[in-house]
Design an enzyme around this catalytic site. Structure first.
Site, PDB file in Angstrom:
ATOM      1  N   LYS A 198      21.438  64.521  37.631  1.00  0.00           N
ATOM      2  CA  LYS A 198      20.816  63.674  36.617  1.00  0.00           C
ATOM      3  C   LYS A 198      19.342  63.477  36.938  1.00  0.00           C
ATOM      4  CE  LYS A 198      20.531  59.310  36.777  1.00  0.00           C
ATOM      5  NZ  LYS A 198      19.507  58.271  37.122  1.00  0.00           N
TER       6      LYS A 198
ATOM      7  N   LYS B  23       9.274  58.454  42.241  1.00  0.00           N
ATOM      8  CA  LYS B  23      10.671  58.737  42.582  1.00  0.00           C
ATOM      9  C   LYS B  23      10.999  60.207  42.330  1.00  0.00           C
ATOM     10  CE  LYS B  23      14.974  58.088  43.714  1.00  0.00           C
ATOM     11  NZ  LYS B  23      15.882  57.083  43.138  1.00  0.00           N
TER      12      LYS B  23
ATOM     13  N   THR C 148      16.794  54.792  38.270  1.00  0.00           N
ATOM     14  CA  THR C 148      16.045  56.048  38.294  1.00  0.00           C
ATOM     15  C   THR C 148      16.122  56.622  36.883  1.00  0.00           C
ATOM     16  OG1 THR C 148      16.463  56.485  40.625  1.00  0.00           O
ATOM     17  CG2 THR C 148      15.912  58.375  39.241  1.00  0.00           C
TER      18      THR C 148
END
Length: 289
Positions: free
Chosen positions: A240, A172, A97
Site C-alpha cells: 500500500k 515518509k 501513512t
C-alpha cells in the site's frame, strides 16, 4: 495538559492514545469497531465516543491513525467526521501513512473551517508505538507544529518539521524507499552467506560494526536466517505504501527502478501466501540452500 481525541485504535493508534492518557491528557477515543474503543477506555480510563465528530467536540488536538486516503477522508470530512465537531483554533494531526495529495486537501479544508491540519506519518512500527519511541515526520504550518510538538512527544523519540502541508507524507515515502532497498539487499546478503557455507551469525557480528550496518540488519537478520516473518510491518501494508510512493513519483518525475522492482518482489510474497508476513520476508522468495 490538553483535551485530545484519538481516532483509529489499530496496532499503532491503541498504544499511541494510551501514551497520551498516561501523560495526563484528557483523551476521548473513537474506533470504527466500537468494542476496540471500549476496551481502550477500560484499560486507560478515557471516554469512548460514538462518532469522530463526537470525539472531536471541544478537543484542542484531534489525532488520527487509520488505513488509507479514503479512510482518512471518511473520518475527517465525511458524515459525522471530526471536522464537523472541531472548534476554531483546534489542530487535527494525522498519523496515517497516506498521500501528500490528501494531506494538502485536508489542510485546505481545515483552513477554510478555521482550524489547523498537520500530516504526521510515523516510523517505528508496533514496537515503537508501544514503547513510545516513534519517529514522526510532520508537514504543515510552523506555528501549528510548535504548538502540537509537546503533545506528540508523548509517544515519539524523534519529531521533525519537514515543511508545508504534504511534506510529512513525502518524507515518509523517502523512508519507505530506503527500507525497501535495504531489506532487499540484506535478503540477498544473508542468502549469499547461506549458500557460501558461512556462519550467518558470525558474519553479521562482524559486518554490523562497519559500513553495512542498519536497523534492519541489527533487528531482523536472525529471523530472516531462520525463515520467521511475524515480527513487524506486514507485506500488504508495505505494498500500500509503495503504491503511494510510485504514484507520487509518476507525478514528480522521480525515477524509482529499485522501488518498483522490490514492489513486484513483495507481490510474489503475497502470491506465496505471505500477505501478513513482515517486510523482511523478501528473503523467502530466494531459493534455499
Amino acid at each position: 495538559m490538553s483535551k485530545v481525541a484519538f481516532i483509529g485504535l489499530g496496532v499503532m493508534g491503541f498504544p499511541m492514545a494510551g501514551h497520551l492518557a498516561a501523560k495526563g491528557h484528557e483523551v476521548t477515543v473513537y474506533n470504527r469497531t466500537a468494542q476496540k474503543a471500549q476496551a481502550w477506555s477500560a484499560k486507560h480510563g478515557g471516554r469512548a465516543a460514538a462518532s469522530p465528530a463526537e470525539a472531536a467536540e471541544g478537543a484542542e488536538f484531534v489525532f488520527s491513525c487509520v488505513g488509507n486516503d479514503d479512510d482518512l477522508r471518511s473520518i475527517a470530512t465525511g458524515p459525522d467526521g471530526a471536522f464537523s465537531g472541531m472548534v476554531s483554533g483546534a489542530t487535527f494531526i494525522d498519523h496515517t501513512t497516506a498521500s501528500a495529495e490528501v494531506a494538502r486537501e485536508l489542510y485546505a479544508a481545515a483552513q477554510d473551517k478555521g482550524f489547523h491540519f498537520l500530516d504526521a506519518p510515523v516510523s517505528g512500527g508496533q514496537a515503537g508505538a508501544e514503547n513510545g519511541a516513534l519517529t514522526v515526520m510532520v508537514g504543515g504550518d510552523e506555528a501549528s507544529y510548535v504548538a502540537a510538538e509537546p503533545v506528540i512527544r508523548a509517544y515519539a523519540r524523534m519529531i521533525g518539521h519537514m515543511g508545508p502541508a504534504g511534506a510529512g507524507q513525502l518524507t515518509k515515502m523517502v523512508n519507505q524507499i530506503c527500507i525497501g532497498g535495504i531489506v532487499q539487499g540484506l535478503s540477498e546478503a544473508i542468502h549469499f552467506a547461506q549458500h557460501s557455507g558461512l556462519n550467518v551469525q558470525s558474519v553479521v557480528e562482524v559486518i554490523s560494526k562497519g559500513a553495512a550496518q542498519s536497523w534492519q540488519m541489527e533487528n531482523r537478520w536472525k529471523t530472516m536466517d531462520e525463515g520467521r516473518f511475524d515480527f513487524g510491518f506486514a507485506v500488504d501494508w508495505m505494498r500500500k505504501d509503495f503504491s503511494i510512493v510510485l504514484d507520487e513519483a509518476r507525478r514528480n518525475g522521480a525515477a524509482l527502478p529499485l522501488t518498483a522492482m522490490v514492489d513486484q518482489f513483495y507481490a510474489e510474497i503475497q502470491a506465496m501466501g505471505g500477505q501478513r508476513w513482515d517486510t523482511s520476508s523478501l528473503i523467502a522468495r530466494l531459493p534455499k540452500t
